[in-house]
Design a protein around this motif. Structure first.
Motif, PDB file in Angstrom:
ATOM      1  N   ASP A 180       0.903  -1.127   0.113  1.00 52.36           N
ATOM      2  CA  ASP A 180      -0.012  -0.036   0.012  1.00 52.36           C
ATOM      3  C   ASP A 180       0.777   1.134   0.061  1.00 52.36           C
ATOM      4  OD1 ASP A 180      -2.948  -1.265   0.882  1.00 52.36           O
ATOM      5  OD2 ASP A 180      -1.128  -2.259   2.063  1.00 52.36           O
ATOM      6  N   PHE A 181       0.168   2.267  -0.387  1.00 49.42           N
ATOM      7  CA  PHE A 181       0.950   3.695  -0.004  1.00 49.42           C
ATOM      8  C   PHE A 181      -0.041   4.840   0.254  1.00 49.42           C
ATOM      9  CE2 PHE A 181      -0.238   4.114  -4.685  1.00 49.42           C
ATOM     10  CZ  PHE A 181      -0.897   5.510  -4.763  1.00 49.42           C
ATOM     11  N   HIS A 182       0.424   5.819   0.667  1.00 50.06           N
ATOM     12  CA  HIS A 182      -0.323   6.992   1.421  1.00 50.06           C
ATOM     13  C   HIS A 182       0.444   8.193   0.916  1.00 50.06           C
ATOM     14  CE1 HIS A 182      -4.247   7.326   3.580  1.00 50.06           C
ATOM     15  NE2 HIS A 182      -3.686   9.029   3.365  1.00 50.06           N
ATOM     16  N   GLY A 183      -0.394   9.033   0.610  1.00 52.01           N
ATOM     17  CA  GLY A 183       0.345  10.541   0.315  1.00 52.01           C
ATOM     18  C   GLY A 183      -0.557  11.548  -0.080  1.00 52.01           C
ATOM     19  N   HIS A 184      -0.025  12.451  -0.982  1.00 48.70           N
ATOM     20  CA  HIS A 184      -0.893  13.534  -1.347  1.00 48.70           C
ATOM     21  C   HIS A 184      -0.620  13.782  -2.805  1.00 48.70           C
ATOM     22  CE1 HIS A 184       2.678  16.287  -1.246  1.00 48.70           C
ATOM     23  NE2 HIS A 184       1.880  16.980  -2.004  1.00 48.70           N
ATOM     24  N   HIS A 185      -1.960  14.360  -3.490  1.00 51.00           N
ATOM     25  CA  HIS A 185      -1.981  14.742  -5.010  1.00 51.00           C
ATOM     26  C   HIS A 185      -2.121  16.311  -4.998  1.00 51.00           C
ATOM     27  CE1 HIS A 185      -2.100  14.641  -9.233  1.00 51.00           C
ATOM     28  NE2 HIS A 185      -3.247  15.271  -9.115  1.00 51.00           N
ATOM     29  N   ARG A 186      -1.506  16.915  -5.756  1.00 48.66           N
ATOM     30  CA  ARG A 186      -1.573  18.342  -6.081  1.00 48.66           C
ATOM     31  C   ARG A 186      -1.870  18.349  -7.772  1.00 48.66           C
ATOM     32  NH1 ARG A 186      -0.662  23.475  -3.700  1.00 48.66           N
ATOM     33  NH2 ARG A 186       0.631  22.517  -2.215  1.00 48.66           N
ATOM     34  N   ALA A 187      -3.097  18.759  -8.034  1.00 50.13           N
ATOM     35  CA  ALA A 187      -3.444  19.008  -9.507  1.00 50.13           C
ATOM     36  C   ALA A 187      -2.677  19.956 -10.141  1.00 50.13           C
ATOM     37  CB  ALA A 187      -4.793  18.969  -9.691  1.00 50.13           C
ATOM     38  N   ALA A 188      -2.807  20.336 -11.289  1.00 45.06           N
ATOM     39  CA  ALA A 188      -2.406  21.240 -12.059  1.00 45.06           C
ATOM     40  C   ALA A 188      -2.854  22.740 -11.842  1.00 45.06           C
ATOM     41  CB  ALA A 188      -2.290  20.991 -13.482  1.00 45.06           C
ATOM     42  N   ASP A 189      -3.954  22.494 -11.334  1.00 41.44           N
ATOM     43  CA  ASP A 189      -4.510  24.094 -11.016  1.00 41.44           C
ATOM     44  C   ASP A 189      -4.550  24.321  -9.741  1.00 41.44           C
ATOM     45  OD1 ASP A 189      -6.520  21.935  -9.854  1.00 41.44           O
ATOM     46  OD2 ASP A 189      -8.203  22.719 -10.998  1.00 41.44           O
ATOM     47  N   GLY A 190      -3.802  23.301  -8.846  1.00 38.51           N
ATOM     48  CA  GLY A 190      -3.626  23.708  -7.246  1.00 38.51           C
ATOM     49  C   GLY A 190      -4.407  22.951  -6.213  1.00 38.51           C
ATOM     50  N   THR A 191      -5.550  22.173  -7.031  1.00 35.48           N
ATOM     51  CA  THR A 191      -6.483  21.499  -5.967  1.00 35.48           C
ATOM     52  C   THR A 191      -5.645  20.202  -5.503  1.00 35.48           C
ATOM     53  OG1 THR A 191      -8.192  22.114  -7.563  1.00 35.48           O
ATOM     54  CG2 THR A 191      -8.458  20.017  -6.220  1.00 35.48           C
ATOM     55  N   LEU A 192      -5.860  20.140  -4.064  1.00 39.85           N
ATOM     56  CA  LEU A 192      -5.292  19.243  -3.075  1.00 39.85           C
ATOM     57  C   LEU A 192      -6.124  17.960  -2.835  1.00 39.85           C
ATOM     58  CD1 LEU A 192      -3.615  21.245  -0.275  1.00 39.85           C
ATOM     59  CD2 LEU A 192      -2.384  19.986  -1.910  1.00 39.85           C
ATOM     60  N   ALA A 193      -5.582  16.742  -2.957  1.00 35.41           N
ATOM     61  CA  ALA A 193      -6.320  15.649  -2.582  1.00 35.41           C
ATOM     62  C   ALA A 193      -5.355  14.665  -1.863  1.00 35.41           C
ATOM     63  CB  ALA A 193      -6.835  15.102  -3.894  1.00 35.41           C
ATOM     64  N   GLU A 194      -5.784  13.988  -0.838  1.00 34.78           N
ATOM     65  CA  GLU A 194      -5.464  12.650  -0.113  1.00 34.78           C
ATOM     66  C   GLU A 194      -5.246  11.711  -1.326  1.00 34.78           C
ATOM     67  OE1 GLU A 194      -5.827  10.423   4.169  1.00 34.78           O
ATOM     68  OE2 GLU A 194      -7.316  11.928   3.518  1.00 34.78           O
ATOM     69  N   PHE A 195      -4.154  11.020  -1.124  1.00 36.52           N
ATOM     70  CA  PHE A 195      -3.948  10.173  -2.074  1.00 36.52           C
ATOM     71  C   PHE A 195      -3.324   8.715  -1.528  1.00 36.52           C
ATOM     72  CE2 PHE A 195      -0.785   9.521  -6.104  1.00 36.52           C
ATOM     73  CZ  PHE A 195      -1.761   8.769  -6.796  1.00 36.52           C
ATOM     74  N   ARG A 196      -3.885   7.451  -1.889  1.00 38.36           N
ATOM     75  CA  ARG A 196      -3.594   6.110  -1.497  1.00 38.36           C
ATOM     76  C   ARG A 196      -3.887   5.003  -2.765  1.00 38.36           C
ATOM     77  NH1 ARG A 196      -8.598   4.454   2.672  1.00 38.36           N
ATOM     78  NH2 ARG A 196     -10.377   4.026   0.973  1.00 38.36           N
ATOM     79  N   GLY A 197      -3.211   4.040  -2.367  1.00 40.22           N
ATOM     80  CA  GLY A 197      -3.263   2.970  -3.481  1.00 40.22           C
ATOM     81  C   GLY A 197      -2.874   1.707  -2.885  1.00 40.22           C
ATOM     82  N   ARG A 198      -3.215   0.726  -3.641  1.00 41.83           N
ATOM     83  CA  ARG A 198      -2.867  -0.770  -3.187  1.00 41.83           C
ATOM     84  C   ARG A 198      -2.412  -1.451  -4.637  1.00 41.83           C
ATOM     85  NH1 ARG A 198      -4.111  -4.804   0.490  1.00 41.83           N
ATOM     86  NH2 ARG A 198      -5.293  -3.025   1.710  1.00 41.83           N
ATOM     87  N   VAL A 199      -1.464  -2.414  -4.163  1.00 41.88           N
ATOM     88  CA  VAL A 199      -0.565  -2.850  -5.238  1.00 41.88           C
ATOM     89  C   VAL A 199      -1.471  -3.944  -6.028  1.00 41.88           C
ATOM     90  CG1 VAL A 199       0.452  -4.488  -3.810  1.00 41.88           C
ATOM     91  CG2 VAL A 199       1.619  -3.827  -5.994  1.00 41.88           C
ATOM     92  N   VAL A 200      -1.425  -4.051  -7.173  1.00 38.62           N
ATOM     93  CA  VAL A 200      -2.298  -5.036  -7.950  1.00 38.62           C
ATOM     94  C   VAL A 200      -1.133  -5.957  -8.911  1.00 38.62           C
ATOM     95  CG1 VAL A 200      -4.559  -3.992  -7.815  1.00 38.62           C
ATOM     96  CG2 VAL A 200      -2.698  -3.551  -9.727  1.00 38.62           C
ATOM     97  N   GLU A 201      -0.167  -5.537  -9.137  1.00 41.55           N
ATOM     98  CA  GLU A 201       0.810  -6.124  -9.872  1.00 41.55           C
ATOM     99  C   GLU A 201       2.210  -5.777  -9.749  1.00 41.55           C
ATOM    100  OE1 GLU A 201       0.513  -6.065 -14.118  1.00 41.55           O
ATOM    101  OE2 GLU A 201      -1.899  -5.895 -14.102  1.00 41.55           O
ATOM    102  N   ARG A 202       3.053  -6.612  -9.758  1.00 37.69           N
ATOM    103  CA  ARG A 202       4.568  -6.461  -9.545  1.00 37.69           C
ATOM    104  C   ARG A 202       5.136  -7.437 -10.106  1.00 37.69           C
ATOM    105  NH1 ARG A 202       6.375  -6.734  -3.094  1.00 37.69           N
ATOM    106  NH2 ARG A 202       8.434  -6.298  -4.324  1.00 37.69           N
ATOM    107  N   GLY A 203       6.507  -6.986 -10.602  1.00 35.52           N
ATOM    108  CA  GLY A 203       7.312  -8.126 -11.489  1.00 35.52           C
ATOM    109  C   GLY A 203       8.564  -7.385 -11.627  1.00 35.52           C
ATOM    110  N   PRO A 204       9.530  -8.345 -12.142  1.00 32.34           N
ATOM    111  CA  PRO A 204      10.963  -7.862 -12.642  1.00 32.34           C
ATOM    112  C   PRO A 204      11.041  -7.061 -13.759  1.00 32.34           C
ATOM    113  CG  PRO A 204      10.745 -10.261 -12.975  1.00 32.34           C
ATOM    114  CD  PRO A 204       9.183  -9.880 -12.341  1.00 32.34           C
ATOM    115  N   PHE A 205      11.866  -6.012 -13.919  1.00 32.93           N
ATOM    116  CA  PHE A 205      12.042  -5.404 -15.021  1.00 32.93           C
ATOM    117  C   PHE A 205      12.685  -6.372 -16.129  1.00 32.93           C
ATOM    118  CE2 PHE A 205      14.556  -2.635 -18.042  1.00 32.93           C
ATOM    119  CZ  PHE A 205      13.659  -1.749 -18.297  1.00 32.93           C
TER     120      PHE A 205
END
Length: 513
Positions: free
Chosen positions: A213-238
Motif C-alpha cells: 500500500d501507499f499513502h500520500g498527497h496529490h496536487r493537481a495542475a490547478d492547485g487542487t489538493l487531495a489525499e492519495f492512496r493506493g494498493r498494489v495489484v501487480e509487481r514483477g521484474p523489469f
C-alpha cells in the motif's frame, strides 16, 4: 549457516531454508495473524559440519490494540522443543512492528533439521501480527535480512490502483492507475516517491515496507489538493509490465572529490494517468538512500523534423586522419564560423567528432572550400558510436557534387539514428585530386534526454548526480534479462552444490556404518 528467513509481509510468503506450518493462524496483506493459542513453526537446516556457537534470532511483530489500550498477546519461543523465552510481550502498543532480537545458544541446535516455534498464550486477548523471522550465525548477523531484501528487490515494476479524496472529506474516489519503476541497481525498494509532471501536477507518497500500500498527497495542475492512496495489484521484474511505455534509462555519474565518476545506470518510469511526462522524480529507498533527478526530455522525434536545431556547438574534433598543420588548415576549422578550411593530403580521409552528451542527429551540412573543386568530397559515410570503438553506419552518399565555392549542402538522415556521443565522417572519394578539403561541417538534431540532481547515501552528505540517456534501450533490456537469468542460474548452481555436499556427507555416514 544458510540465510534463513520467512517474510510474512510478502504474498505468497517468501521463505529461504525454512518450511512453515501454522495452527490457528491466517495470512493478511502484510503479516501473519496469530490468535490465542496459535503457533507458527519453521523447520530449518543446519549443516552437520558447522560448529555454531550462537544464532541471532530476530522476530519482527506487533500486538494489535484493545481499543485505545495496548494489546495483550504474550508469546513463547521454542527451539527444538526447548523454551528460549516464555511469556514475552512484544512492546509498541500496536502502532509499528518491533524488531525483537534473541540469542539462541548453539547447544540448542542439532545437525540437520531444526524447528523454531513461536506460540501465543492461550489467554491472549488480542492478535499477534508476525511480519518477519530471520536466523543467522552470530558471526554473520544481517545476512538473512540482506538476502531477503535482495529477493524482494528483484520485483521493481509496480502497478497500483489508486483513490483520492479532498481534504476534510470522508469519501474516496477512484483514481487512475499508477505504474512506476525506480532502480539504481542497488537492490533496495523505494520507501518514498515523489514526482512532478510537466503540467505542474505533483504527488508524494510513502509505502508500506512490503510495498502492498501507499499513502500520500496529490496536487493537481490547478492547485487542487487531495489525499492519495493506493494498493498494489501487480509487481514483477523489469522489463515485464513496461511494454508500450517509455522508461527513461540513464548512464549516470556522481560528483565528488572535485570530479565526476561513473556510477552505473538509473531507470525511471512514472505513469500516473495524467498523460504528461514527468520532469522531476525524488525518492528514498528502504536503506535510507535518497535522490533527486530533474529531467530534461528532448522534444521532437529524431529523423522527423526538417528544421531541427543546430547542435554543432556541443561538438569538437577528437581524431583526424590527416591535416595541413603548417598552413593552419586543420580539422578544427570545420566547426568554426569562418572560411578557413581543413586540408588532408590524401584522396581518402576521416574526421571524428565528439559531443558533450549523446545527441540524435536529424541531418548535417557540408560546406565546400575556397578552391580546387576536384578536392571536394564525392563519396562518404557518416557513422555513430557511443564508445569510439563500435560504430553504426547512419548515412552513406555516393557521386555527390558541389556547384560552387563555399557552397553549403544539407543532407537529411534517412531515419531516426538514436543518440550517439561520437560521429565519424569517412570520405572515400573526391573529384580526382590527391587531397580532400572542406570548409565546414554543421550538425542538426536534438540532445539526448538527460538529468541533473543529487544523490545522498544513508548517513552521508549529498553529492552531485547527473546522467545521459542510454543509447539502445532494447539492448539494455536484453542485458537486464540476461543478467537476471545469470543470477538465477548462479543461485541454482549454489543450491545444487549444497545438495551435492549433503549427499556426499550422507554417503560418508553410510560408509562409516
Amino acid at each position: 549457516m544458510q540465510p534463513t528467513f520467512a517474510d510474512f509481509s510478502a504474498s505468497p510468503v517468501n521463505a529461504s531454508n525454512a518450511g512453515i506450518r501454522y495452527r490457528h493462524c491466517h495470512e493478511a496483506s502484510s503479516h501473519l495473524v496469530m490468535g490465542a493459542d496459535a503457533s507458527t513453526e519453521l523447520d530449518f537446516e543446519v549443516d552437520g559440519q558447522e560448529r555454531i556457537a550462537e544464532v541471532t534470532l530476530k522476530v519482527t511483530a506487533l500486538v494489535s490494540k484493545l481499543g485505545r489500550s495496548p494489546g495483550y498477546a504474550p508469546v513463547d519461543v521454542l527451539v527444538n522443543g526447548k523454551a528460549l523465552v516464555q511469556g514475552f510481550t512484544v512492546p509498541g502498543g500496536g502502532d509499528l512492528p518491533q524488531d525483537n532480537v534473541f540469542a539462541v545458544p548453539g547447544a540448542l541446535l542439532r545437525p540437520g533439521t531444526n524447528t523454531l516455534e513461536i506460540r501465543t498464550a492461550a489467554d491472549a486477548r488480542s492478535m499477534l501480527w508476525l511480519h518477519r523471522v530471520t536466523l543467522d550465525s552470530v558471526y554473520e548477523r544481517g545476512r538473512s535480512e540482506r538476502a531477503m531484501a535482495a529477493e524482494a528487490a528483484r520485483d521493481t515494476v509496480f502497478v497500483y490502483t489508486t483513490e483520492r479524496r479532498p481534504p476534510f472529506t470522508s469519501s474516496w474516489r477512484p483514481g487512475p492507475r499508477l505504474l512506476f519503476h525506480v532502480d539504481r541497481g542497488e537492490q533496495s525498494l523505494p520507501a518514498q516517491l515523489g514526482w512532478r509532471g510537466q503540467d505542474g501536477a505533483e504527488s508524494a507518497i510513502s509505502f508500506q515496507s512490503n510495498m502492498s500500500d501507499f499513502h500520500g498527497h496529490h496536487r493537481a495542475a490547478d492547485g487542487t489538493l487531495a489525499e492519495f492512496r493506493g494498493r498494489v495489484v501487480e509487481r514483477g521484474p523489469f522489463p515485464e509490465g513496461t511494454e508500450g511505455v517509455r522508461v527513461h534509462r540513464f548512464l549516470t555519474e556522481e560528483g565528488w572529490g572535485g570530479g565526476w565518476h561513473t556510477s552505473g545506470e538509473l531507470r525511471l518510469l512514472v505513469e500516473d494517468g495524467s498523460g504528461r511526462p514527468v520532469e522531476r522524480v525524488t525518492w528514498r529507498d528502504q536503506r535510507g538512500n535518497s535522490g533527486v533527478a530533474a529531467l530534461r526530455i528532448a522534444a521532437g522525434c529524431p529523423g522527423a523534423a526538417a528544421d531541427a536545431p543546430d547542435v554543432t556547438e556541443g561538438a569538437r574534433v577528437v581524431e583526424v586522419s590527416d591535416e595541413y598543420e603548417e598552413a593552419g588548415e586543420v580539422a578544427e576549422n570545420l566547426l568554426r564560423d569562418s572560411r578557413a578550411k581543413w586540408l588532408a593530403g590524401e584522396c581518402e580521409a576521416t574526421v571524428e567528432f565528439a559531443f558533450d552528451r549523446p545527441t540524435a542527429l536529424t541531418g548535417y551540412t557540408l560546406t565546400s572550400a575556397n578552391d580546387f573543386p576536384d578536392r571536394d568530397p564525392r563519396d562518404w559515410t557518416l557513422s555513430g558510436s557511443q564508445d569510439g570503438n563500435h560504430w553504426t553506419e547512419l548515412d552513406s552518399r555516393t557521386d555527390e557534387s558541389f556547384t560552387g565555392r563555399f557552397e553549403s549542402r544539407r543532407f537529411r538522415m534517412g531515419a531516426a539514428t538514436g543518440a550517439f556521443s561520437r560521429y565519424r565522417l569517412d570520405i572515400t572519394g573526391n573529384g580526382g585530386a590527391d587531397e580532400i578539403q572542406l570548409s565546414g561541417v554543421r550538425f542538426a538534431g536534438v540532445a539526448a534526454d538527460h538529468f541533473s540532481g543529487y544523490y545522498q547515501r544513508y548517513n552521508e552528505g549529498p553529492i552531485g548526480y547527473r546522467g545521459t540517456a542510454v543509447v539502445s534501450p532494447d539492448d539494455s533490456a536484453e542485458r537486464e534479462r540476461n543478467a537476471r537469468l545469470g543470477a538465477e542460474l548462479e543461485e541454482a548452481a549454489r543450491s545444487l552444490a549444497e545438495a551435492a555436499r549433503s549427499v556426499g556427507r550422507l554417503a560418508d555416514l553410510f560408509r562409516g556404518r
